[in-house]
Each structure stands twice: as structure tokens, then as C-alpha cells.
Design a protein around this motif. Structure first.
Motif, PDB file in Angstrom:
ATOM      1  N   GLU A 167       2.712   2.251  13.838  1.00 12.52           N
ATOM      2  CA  GLU A 167       2.276   2.349  12.442  1.00 12.52           C
ATOM      3  C   GLU A 167       2.562   1.050  11.693  1.00 12.52           C
ATOM      4  O   GLU A 167       3.658   0.496  11.798  1.00 12.52           O
ATOM      5  CB  GLU A 167       2.998   3.510  11.754  1.00 12.52           C
ATOM      6  N   PRO A 185       0.830  -1.213   0.000  1.00 11.85           N
ATOM      7  CA  PRO A 185       0.000   0.000   0.000  1.00 11.85           C
ATOM      8  C   PRO A 185       0.866   1.266   0.000  1.00 11.85           C
ATOM      9  O   PRO A 185       2.096   1.183   0.087  1.00 11.85           O
ATOM     10  CB  PRO A 185      -0.790  -0.122   1.303  1.00 11.85           C
ATOM     11  N   PRO A 205       1.440  -1.016   7.694  1.00  8.25           N
ATOM     12  CA  PRO A 205       0.878  -0.746   6.373  1.00  8.25           C
ATOM     13  C   PRO A 205      -0.649  -0.886   6.348  1.00  8.25           C
ATOM     14  O   PRO A 205      -1.214  -1.752   7.015  1.00  8.25           O
ATOM     15  CB  PRO A 205       1.554  -1.791   5.488  1.00  8.25           C
ATOM     16  N   ASP A 206      -1.276  -0.042   5.595  1.00 11.05           N
ATOM     17  CA  ASP A 206      -2.727  -0.074   5.437  1.00 11.05           C
ATOM     18  C   ASP A 206      -3.147  -1.434   4.860  1.00 11.05           C
ATOM     19  O   ASP A 206      -2.553  -1.919   3.894  1.00 11.05           O
ATOM     20  CB  ASP A 206      -3.150   1.053   4.484  1.00 11.05           C
ATOM     21  N   GLY A 207      -4.145  -2.042   5.466  1.00 12.45           N
ATOM     22  CA  GLY A 207      -4.618  -3.345   5.004  1.00 12.45           C
ATOM     23  C   GLY A 207      -3.986  -4.511   5.735  1.00 12.45           C
ATOM     24  O   GLY A 207      -4.481  -5.637   5.637  1.00 12.45           O
ATOM     25  N   TRP A 208      -2.880  -4.280   6.452  1.00 14.72           N
ATOM     26  CA  TRP A 208      -2.287  -5.319   7.290  1.00 14.72           C
ATOM     27  C   TRP A 208      -3.024  -5.331   8.631  1.00 14.72           C
ATOM     28  O   TRP A 208      -3.701  -4.362   8.993  1.00 14.72           O
ATOM     29  CB  TRP A 208      -0.800  -5.038   7.510  1.00 14.72           C
ATOM     30  N   ARG A 253       0.339   3.870   2.244  1.00  6.61           N
ATOM     31  CA  ARG A 253       0.251   4.611   3.489  1.00  6.61           C
ATOM     32  C   ARG A 253       0.331   3.675   4.689  1.00  6.61           C
ATOM     33  O   ARG A 253       0.081   2.468   4.571  1.00  6.61           O
ATOM     34  CB  ARG A 253      -1.037   5.443   3.551  1.00  6.61           C
ATOM     35  N   LEU A 254       0.709   4.247   5.830  1.00  7.23           N
ATOM     36  CA  LEU A 254       0.744   3.543   7.099  1.00  7.23           C
ATOM     37  C   LEU A 254      -0.421   4.006   7.962  1.00  7.23           C
ATOM     38  O   LEU A 254      -0.848   5.169   7.861  1.00  7.23           O
ATOM     39  CB  LEU A 254       2.063   3.810   7.828  1.00  7.23           C
ATOM     40  N   VAL A 255      -0.908   3.107   8.801  1.00 10.74           N
ATOM     41  CA  VAL A 255      -2.010   3.454   9.692  1.00 10.74           C
ATOM     42  C   VAL A 255      -1.624   3.107  11.121  1.00 10.74           C
ATOM     43  O   VAL A 255      -0.776   2.248  11.358  1.00 10.74           O
ATOM     44  CB  VAL A 255      -3.311   2.710   9.295  1.00 10.74           C
ATOM     45  N   ASP A 256      -2.247   3.776  12.068  1.00 14.42           N
ATOM     46  CA  ASP A 256      -1.956   3.515  13.474  1.00 14.42           C
ATOM     47  C   ASP A 256      -2.525   2.170  13.920  1.00 14.42           C
ATOM     48  O   ASP A 256      -3.579   1.730  13.448  1.00 14.42           O
ATOM     49  CB  ASP A 256      -2.540   4.625  14.348  1.00 14.42           C
ATOM     50  N   SER A 257      -1.809   1.530  14.843  1.00 14.36           N
ATOM     51  CA  SER A 257      -2.273   0.275  15.440  1.00 14.36           C
ATOM     52  C   SER A 257      -1.660   0.166  16.824  1.00 14.36           C
ATOM     53  O   SER A 257      -0.835   0.993  17.221  1.00 14.36           O
ATOM     54  CB  SER A 257      -1.853  -0.920  14.586  1.00 14.36           C
TER      55      SER A 257
END
Length: 452
Positions: A250, A240, A252-255, A242-246
């Protein structure tokens, strides 16, 4: 492979036999005080570091530089490349190792002897090493040991053993042919380390640093990313932008955030000693090197007296006793292992490389060690390992990564088997060459036939 083919010509054995001390000096190490040792300073080689045929320089005690500076005449206890070291105390009296090439200055501790050549016009140091590494001579040194509580052998006793000494030219030829086999084995080991480092670099880039994602976020062109990270456009498209918070930070988006237990399992295939064939490969912790997934050593099921676990080729073995030793490797054969080893298998074949990347990482070893149970002999467990939190990629990325790394694993396993074949040949030729039962040209011909 037949190591004793029909047609070997028997020769008159060498009759020139001498005491070892006629051609070498045997010097014991320095009595460095234990209370001066710690985790910093100059490294010290002790008996524990002799792991035939080499000397392990990765797990060493160190002596303060202040203490080194306060002692005069320590030069003779400094080690150099290819020094022959002999254990002088304990159950491993007589074991032999050669000191590797290193940029650090190492010193030799007491109760370890160094064999130094006295007369290069009469003897070859490589030949002396091969003589002393034979079981009959290591056993002979052990038989000389005395001491009721703990076996001890002196430098003079080592110097008194009798060895065969053919003419110098023949010594050098014998050492050369045996060294050629050892060089091939060492090249296989170095190749394996290079392959392992390459696989670890890809794992770090994709699954820890998320380099392809970060490069896209930075606006780098696809052509530049592919060239810099050595990716194909098809592989880059799987990541992807972008990175997203978790809860892991951070990702990868979709992981998704998951655990090792989501993609791996611990197949507990227990087996009793009476069920184990004597020829079955057996791996214990002592067969597993530190920080190396290349497992080249194993014993056999002969005389095993306790329950073991079965493992299959290409499964992952993790030493759970003192996990900080970082003993993790890929099984090169089907066999059985100590119950101090956890067998780890991917839940689906394509997760193998991903699971191997995590379980062999520093972060995972630190995690397993952080709450190991037991003070003197800490142990981790599969239950602890299974809860290790990780960022799980889509199956498509795991499959591509596995396609890249599995050939590396297969090459390493093939190198293991080639090295064992070469070692078997070396160990078969060694006593025959040294005794004079066969001569170098015959051995060279045999090696050529094997390689052909």
C-alpha cells in the motif's frame, strides 16, 4: 584562524620529568579465546575498536556469558568510563583512545593496555591522557615496538616512557582547558545526532509509515493530526486520504512506484592523483563513521597515488565496500574520495533530503548488502542502488520535506567546521601547555578571543 598569534609569552618549560610508571599502572587485557567469541554475550574491546580519540563500542566481538562465569578474577579487565586504552600490537601500536560512558559491561582483550592512575595525589588522569595522545608520545611508543613479523610493545615498555609532570594543580588546569574544547566538540557531535534522529523520524513518518495518510483514513481531526505529527494544516493538505495497492504494497493515492535512480544520480567525476591539489580534502572509508551522516574527519590530497572521485559539498557519500558497515554521510566540503565510495547527488536540489533519508536507512543498507559481489570484500554498486524501488511522492511533498530538513543538514555541516576549528586549537595548545611554553591564563585568553 591564527593558532600561533604574535604576543604569546614563552615560559621556562617544566623540568620535572618522570617515567610514566611512577604515577600509573599499565595493564594488558585478558586473552579471551577466539573460539568463544560470537554475536552474543559480553562485549570485548579489541585493538580495532580504538579509533582515536575514542573507543568504538558499536562494532564489537562478544564472549559467551557461560565463559565469563567460568573465569575468576575478571574484574580487573572490566572497563570504566574514561579509561585510557593503548594499542600494543600491529601497525597501529601506540594509538590512544578513551572509553565512553555505557550501560553495558565491557571487557578488555589482550594486546590492548589500560593505563590506571596509581597516585592521584601526584598526577591527574585527564592530564596523563592528553600527554599520551600527543603524536610525540604515540610515536615514541611505536618506536619501542619489536617483532619481525608484527610490531609488539609490552606494558612495561609503555610504563618506561618519560613524560613531563608539572605540579598537580597545573595538571588539572591544563586538563580542564583542553577538556573544555573537547566538551564543545562532543556537544556538537551530540547535537548532530539529535538533529539526524529528528530528520529520520520525519522521513519514517512521511515516506515509510505514511502516518498523515493513515491518520486521515482513521477519521482523526486535522487539528489532532497536526498537533500529534507536528504538521501545519498546509502540509497536511498535501497528503491524500487513502492508500492504494501497488507492487510495493500500500502506498498513498497519487504516489507512484519508482526507483532511487528516478530522483538521484551518480556523478562519476574521476580525477588522477597528479591532478589533485595537496590541500584538497580527501575522504576514505576510514574517515566515515558507522550509522552517522555527520562526517567530521578527512585527510588531504597529499601523497595520493591512485585515481579518485570528486564530490561536492552536500552530496551524499556511500561506502560501497562492505556496505553492511552502514557508512553513509553528507559531504561537508568539496573534495575527492576513495573509489570505494559512491557519490550520490539528487537529480533536482529539492530531492536531496528524500534521497538522504532512503540511502541512510537500514532498509537500503540491507538491500545493497543482499547481493554484494565478493566473498571476503563484498561490494555494491551504483547500478544496484539505482534499482532500489521506492514510493515516489509528488514534488510538492518532496520540496516541503527538503525545506524542513535542509536547515538541519546545514547546521550539521556548520558544526563539523566549528568542531574542526576547536580541534585545531586544542592540538595547537596541547603541546605548548604541557611543555610549559605557554601557561593556562594565556590559553584561556586566546579561547575567549576565538569565541568572541
Amino acid at each position: 584562524m591564527n593558532h600561533n598569534p604574535e604576543g604569546w609569552h614563552m615560559h621556562r618549560p617544566y623540568h620535572n620529568r618522570i617515567e610514566l610508571k611512577e604515577v600509573v599502572s599499565v595493564i594488558s587485557g585478558y586473552a579471551f579465546p577466539g573460539n568463544e567469541m560470537g554475536s552474543s554475550g559480553s562485549p570485548i574491546i579489541k585493538i580495532k575498536n580504538i579509533i582515536p580519540p575514542m573507543v568504538d563500542t558499536t562494532d564489537v566481538d562478544r564472549i559467551s556469558e557461560v565463559f565469563i562465569a567460568s573465569i575468576h578474577k575478571l574484574e580487573k579487565f572490566r572497563l570504566k568510563h574514561k579509561d585510557i586504552l593503548v594499542a600494543m600490537t600491529g601497525a597501529t601500536v601506540g594509538k590512544i583512545g578513551r572509553f565512553p560512558k555505557t550501560n553495558e559491561i565491557f571487557y578488555l582483550n589482550q594486546r590492548v593496555a589500560r593505563v590506571d592512575l596509581r597516585n592521584p595525589a601526584q598526577a591527574d588522569i585527564d592530564y596523563i591522557y592528553y600527554v599520551l595522545s600527543q603524536a610525540q608520545y604515540t610515536d615514541q611508543i611505536f618506536s619501542l615496538a619489536d617483532g619481525s613479523a608484527q610490531a609488539n610493545v609490552s606494558a612495561s615498555q609503555i610504563g618506561n616512557i618519560i613524560i613531563p609532570l608539572p605540579p598537580l594543580r597545573e595538571q588539572r588546569r591544563i586538563a580542564h582547558i583542553l577538556g573544555t574544547l573537547d566538551d564543545k566538540i562532543e556537544n556538537n557531535r551530540k547535537t548532530a545526532k539529535t538533529l539526524e534522529a529528528m530528520a529520520q523520524a520525519i522521513f519514517q513518518s512521511w515516506f515509510v509509515d505514511f502516518d498523515p495518510v493513515r491518520a486521515k483514513m482513521a477519521g482523526e481531526s486535522p487539528e489532532s493530526i497536526c498537533k500529534r505529527l507536528k504538521l501545519t494544516p498546509e502540509i497536511l493538505d498535501l497528503f491524500p486520504d487513502r492508500l492504494v495497492d501497488s507492487e510495493l504494497g500500500e502506498i498513498p493515492d497519487g504516489w507512484v512506484v519508482g526507483t532511487l535512480g528516478n530522483v538521484a544520480e551518480n556523478p562519476r567525476r574521476g580525477i588522477r592523483p597528479q591532478q589533485i591539489n595537496t590541500e584538497t580534502p580527501y575522504i576514505a572509508l576510514e574517515h566515515m563513521p558507522r550509522r552517522c551522516i555527520y562526517l567530521s574527519e578527512w585527510g588531504t590530497g597529499e601523497e595520493l597515488e591512485s585515481n579518485k572521485f570528486m564530490f561536492r559539498k552536500n552530496e551524499i557519500l556511500f561506502g560501497k565496500l562492505r556496505p553492511y558497515f552502514h557508512k553513509v554521510g553528507v559531504a561537508p566540503v568539496n573534495g575527492v574520495c576513495s573509489t570505494d565510495i559512491v557519490v550520490i547527488a539528487p537529480q533536482s536540489a529539492y530531492w536531496l533530503s528524500f534521497v538522504l533519508g532512503h540511502t541512510s536507512s537500514d532498509a537500503f543498507v540491507v538491500y545493497t548488502d543482499s547481493d554484494s559481489t565478493g566473498t571476503k570484500m563484498p561490494r555494491t554498486s551504483w547500478n544496484r542502488m539505482a534499482h532500489y524501488e521506492i514510493a515516489l511522492p509528488p514534488e510538492s511533498i518532496a520540496k516541503v520535506f527538503d525545506e524542513l530538513v535542509v536547515p538541519t543538514v546545514h547546521q550539521m555541516v556548520a558544526n563539523v567546521h566549528e568542531s574542526r576549528t576547536l580541534a585545531d586549537l586544542r592540538d595547537t595548545l596541547l603541546p605548548k601547555l604541557i611543555s610549559g611554553d605557554i601557561r593556562v591564563p594565556e590559553a584561556e585568553h586566546l579561547i575567549e578571543n576565538i569565541e568572541g
